[in-house]
Design an enzyme around this catalytic site. Structure first.
Site, PDB file in Angstrom:
ATOM      1  N   ARG A  32       0.747  -1.411  -0.060  1.00  0.00           N
ATOM      2  CA  ARG A  32       0.074  -0.127  -0.085  1.00  0.00           C
ATOM      3  C   ARG A  32       0.792   1.355  -0.228  1.00  0.00           C
ATOM      4  O   ARG A  32       2.222   1.078   0.304  1.00  0.00           O
ATOM      5  CB  ARG A  32      -0.975   0.167   1.350  1.00  0.00           C
ATOM      6  CG  ARG A  32      -0.302   0.323   2.568  1.00  0.00           C
ATOM      7  CD  ARG A  32      -0.202   1.519   3.262  1.00  0.00           C
ATOM      8  NE  ARG A  32       0.646   1.513   4.345  1.00  0.00           N
ATOM      9  CZ  ARG A  32       2.070   1.606   4.588  1.00  0.00           C
ATOM     10  NH1 ARG A  32       2.503   2.023   3.499  1.00  0.00           N
ATOM     11  NH2 ARG A  32       2.471   1.509   5.731  1.00  0.00           N
ATOM     12  N   HIS A  39       1.771   7.821  11.147  1.00  0.00           N
ATOM     13  CA  HIS A  39       1.992   7.642  12.598  1.00  0.00           C
ATOM     14  C   HIS A  39       0.862   8.040  13.527  1.00  0.00           C
ATOM     15  O   HIS A  39       1.209   8.568  14.570  1.00  0.00           O
ATOM     16  CB  HIS A  39       3.249   8.476  12.992  1.00  0.00           C
ATOM     17  CG  HIS A  39       4.615   7.814  12.368  1.00  0.00           C
ATOM     18  ND1 HIS A  39       5.032   6.619  13.180  1.00  0.00           N
ATOM     19  CD2 HIS A  39       5.170   7.918  11.299  1.00  0.00           C
ATOM     20  CE1 HIS A  39       6.175   6.378  12.334  1.00  0.00           C
ATOM     21  NE2 HIS A  39       6.462   7.097  11.415  1.00  0.00           N
ATOM     22  N   ASP A  41      -2.180   5.796  13.414  1.00  0.00           N
ATOM     23  CA  ASP A  41      -2.902   4.523  13.604  1.00  0.00           C
ATOM     24  C   ASP A  41      -2.835   3.965  15.012  1.00  0.00           C
ATOM     25  O   ASP A  41      -3.943   3.589  15.486  1.00  0.00           O
ATOM     26  CB  ASP A  41      -2.856   3.468  12.490  1.00  0.00           C
ATOM     27  CG  ASP A  41      -1.443   3.023  12.242  1.00  0.00           C
ATOM     28  OD1 ASP A  41      -0.422   3.609  12.986  1.00  0.00           O
ATOM     29  OD2 ASP A  41      -1.183   1.942  11.427  1.00  0.00           O
ATOM     30  N   SER A 133       5.626  -4.169   2.929  1.00  0.00           N
ATOM     31  CA  SER A 133       5.878  -5.485   2.356  1.00  0.00           C
ATOM     32  C   SER A 133       5.596  -6.501   3.663  1.00  0.00           C
ATOM     33  O   SER A 133       5.274  -7.578   3.517  1.00  0.00           O
ATOM     34  CB  SER A 133       7.217  -5.523   1.871  1.00  0.00           C
ATOM     35  OG  SER A 133       8.010  -5.231   2.892  1.00  0.00           O
ATOM     36  N   ASP A 177      -1.881  -1.088   8.186  1.00  0.00           N
ATOM     37  CA  ASP A 177      -1.458  -2.043   7.021  1.00  0.00           C
ATOM     38  C   ASP A 177      -2.250  -3.305   6.582  1.00  0.00           C
ATOM     39  O   ASP A 177      -2.503  -3.372   5.555  1.00  0.00           O
ATOM     40  CB  ASP A 177       0.184  -2.314   7.156  1.00  0.00           C
ATOM     41  CG  ASP A 177       0.892  -1.117   7.394  1.00  0.00           C
ATOM     42  OD1 ASP A 177       0.413   0.136   6.876  1.00  0.00           O
ATOM     43  OD2 ASP A 177       2.175  -1.150   7.608  1.00  0.00           O
ATOM     44  N   LYS A 221      12.649  -1.762   9.493  1.00  0.00           N
ATOM     45  CA  LYS A 221      11.982  -1.893  10.724  1.00  0.00           C
ATOM     46  C   LYS A 221      12.364  -3.071  11.764  1.00  0.00           C
ATOM     47  O   LYS A 221      11.880  -3.057  12.868  1.00  0.00           O
ATOM     48  CB  LYS A 221      10.233  -2.062  10.641  1.00  0.00           C
ATOM     49  CG  LYS A 221       9.861  -0.475  10.373  1.00  0.00           C
ATOM     50  CD  LYS A 221       8.844   0.136  11.220  1.00  0.00           C
ATOM     51  CE  LYS A 221       7.189  -1.102  11.553  1.00  0.00           C
ATOM     52  NZ  LYS A 221       7.269  -1.656  10.159  1.00  0.00           N
TER      53      LYS A 221
HETATM   54  P1  NG1 Z   1       5.491   0.464   7.314  1.00  0.00           P
HETATM   55  O1  NG1 Z   1       5.448   1.923   6.656  1.00  0.00           O
HETATM   56  O2  NG1 Z   1       4.841  -0.595   6.632  1.00  0.00           O
HETATM   57  O3  NG1 Z   1       6.727   0.522   8.096  1.00  0.00           O
HETATM   58  C1  NG1 Z   1       4.385   1.365   9.701  1.00  0.00           C
HETATM   59  C2  NG1 Z   1       3.117   0.794  10.590  1.00  0.00           C
HETATM   60  C3  NG1 Z   1       1.918   1.325  10.330  1.00  0.00           C
HETATM   61  C4  NG1 Z   1       2.063   2.724  10.708  1.00  0.00           C
HETATM   62  C5  NG1 Z   1       3.104   3.386   9.698  1.00  0.00           C
HETATM   63  C6  NG1 Z   1       3.075   4.815   9.949  1.00  0.00           C
HETATM   64  C7  NG1 Z   1       3.479  -1.741  11.028  1.00  0.00           C
HETATM   65  C8  NG1 Z   1       3.209  -3.133  10.424  1.00  0.00           C
HETATM   66  N1  NG1 Z   1       3.327  -0.698  10.256  1.00  0.00           N
HETATM   67  O4  NG1 Z   1       4.230   1.058   8.430  1.00  0.00           O
HETATM   68  O5  NG1 Z   1       1.077   0.602  11.316  1.00  0.00           O
HETATM   69  O6  NG1 Z   1       2.015   3.156  12.214  1.00  0.00           O
HETATM   70  O7  NG1 Z   1       4.466   2.671  10.175  1.00  0.00           O
HETATM   71  O8  NG1 Z   1       2.086   5.621   9.807  1.00  0.00           O
HETATM   72  O9  NG1 Z   1       4.020  -1.694  12.045  1.00  0.00           O
END
Ligand code: NG1
Length: 410
Positions: A32, A39, A41, A133, A177, A221
């Protein structure tokens, strides 16, 4: 060979790893872009993501025991094998197999009698790029397991379960996500509300274009970015507690215990920023200001999207980027550069998307301006850096795609 929606190289990989018979199911699980609402949700505030036509793809064959065997075509992702149960010991932190275990363990706790599967997977999504992903993988594996066991599923409960499940990997993520991946509707973005989870499709005007541009640095992450991400969730909670205390003392009670949503229901964002400035300082004030102003931008962006008002929508995206850069401090020089180039080239707005700290930017432009944006990004950002692989891996248009699907193969 009968025609299959899965690519031939994935079938070959499956045959190489697992031999005959052929796989019975194919799962496609999209990444997506988040249009706006970054930041927030994990503070239970609504967000506006859109699934895109790039996927984690999984070929699956059910097993008659509880083993799970999985092979990835991606370089550096070694095959993994473990036994399904409600208590699966994790691999070391950062191991990709933990995303597989996260989904399997959560479902094993919820459903009796599940058997395992063999699966080969690949991805057309760049990894650690802020395009989700990881959740595409988690949802893809969940559907592989449910499909292999002939179980049905519904997007909302599955997304809720997998949002909790993914925390097995160590990131204290929100639920955006998993929700968009499981519940997206083609041709639309979605407003995602939390507690309880709801997904409301919002049509995307056919002449809007979304340009995705990778900063060429990963938003890892499972590494350092995870600590920053988790620290932000704690900072948001601390800031909230202090503001709630203050509002309680000044007689504006009713909001205590109801979180950011409660505060925003009682006070306009601008007023909350003023109250925040009285009781917070330093980083906590900045984080608080981002959260409440971003929530306000999401509401206004949804109105602009429904009204096909691309100029207002774009302004809100650019304002979101400034807030993420200056107050939330999750941008990077390369992301700022991409945003600047896109804006100067005629995009009506641009911002980092996803968690930031590397990964991708998005830009929105009317169809008649998009070629200019692509061209300037190519010549000013990518040509001097000469990244490996085709340019289309780093710079592409994203169309609003549907959610994850399980397909039976002949
Ligand atoms: P991504 O961009 O996929 O690392 C993360 C969190 C989301 C949201 C966004 C920031 C996970 C799986 N995803 O997304 O829930 O907080 O950062 O808006 O932790």
């Amino acid at each position: 060979m009968p025609t299959s929606p899965a690519p031939p190289e994935l079938h070959s990989a499956f045959a190489t790893h697992f031999g005959a018979p052929a796989p019975a199911l194919f799962v496609r699980s999209p990444g997506r872009i988040n249009l706006i609402g970054e930041h927030i949700d994990y503070n239970n505030l609504s967000v506006l993501p859109m699934a895109i036509g790039r996927h984690v793809r999984v070929l699956v064959r059910p097993r008659t025991d509880t083993k799970v065997r999985i092979a990835s075509l991606a370089h550096g992702f070694e095959p993994r094998e473990f036994v399904l149960s409600g208590e699966i010991p994790p691999y070391p932190v950062g191991d990709w197999g933990n995303y597989v275990k996260a989904a399997v363990q959560a479902l094993a706790r919820e459903h009796d009698g599940l058997l395992g599967f063999d699966a080969a997977l690949d991805s057309t999504l760049p990894v650690a790029a802020g395009l989700s992903s990881s959740s595409a993988l988690v949802i893809g594996i969940a559907l592989a397991l449910l499909g292999a066991n002939g179980r049905t599923w519904n997007p909302i409960p599955l997304a809720e379960m997998m949002a909790k499940a993914e925390r097995y990997t160590g990131t204290q993520g929100g639920g955006m996500d998993q929700a968009i991946c499981a519940g997206a509707v083609e041709g639309t973005a979605s407003r995602v509300d939390f507690a309880p989870l709801r997904i409301t499709p919002v049509p995307v005007p056919s002449d809007w274009r979304f340009v995705v541009a990778h900063s060429l640095s990963r938003a890892e992450k499972s590494g350092g970015a995870q600590q920053t991400y988790n620290r932000r969730t704690v900072e948001c909670r601390e800031a909230l507690e202090r503001v709630e205390e203050r509002i309680g003392r000044s007689g504006r009670s009713g909001s205590r215990g109801t979180g950011y949503r409660g505060l925003l229901a009682e006070c306009p964002a601008a007023e909350l920023v003023e109250i925040g400035a009285e009781v917070l300082d330093g980083d906590l004030l900045k984080r608080f200001r981002h959260v409440v102003t971003e929530a306000d931008r999401v509401s206004r962006a949804e109105v602009a999207l429904r009204a096909s008002d691309v100029a207002t929508f774009g302004e809100l995206l650019s304002a979101s980027h400034v807030s993420l850069r200056d107050d939330y401090e999750v941008s990077s020089p390369a992301l700022d550069e991409l945003v600047g180039i896109a804006e100067r080239a005629g995009a009506v707005g641009a911002r980092l998307t996803g968690a930031g700290m590397g990964g991708c930017s998005i830009a929105v432009a009317p169809a008649n301006a998009v070629e200019g944006v692509l061209d300037r990004l190519r010549t000013e950002f990518y040509v001097p850096r000469a990244p490996e692989g085709p340019l289309g891996d780093h710079l592409f248009l994203a169309d609003p795609a549907g959610g994850a699907r399980v397909m039976q193969l002949d």
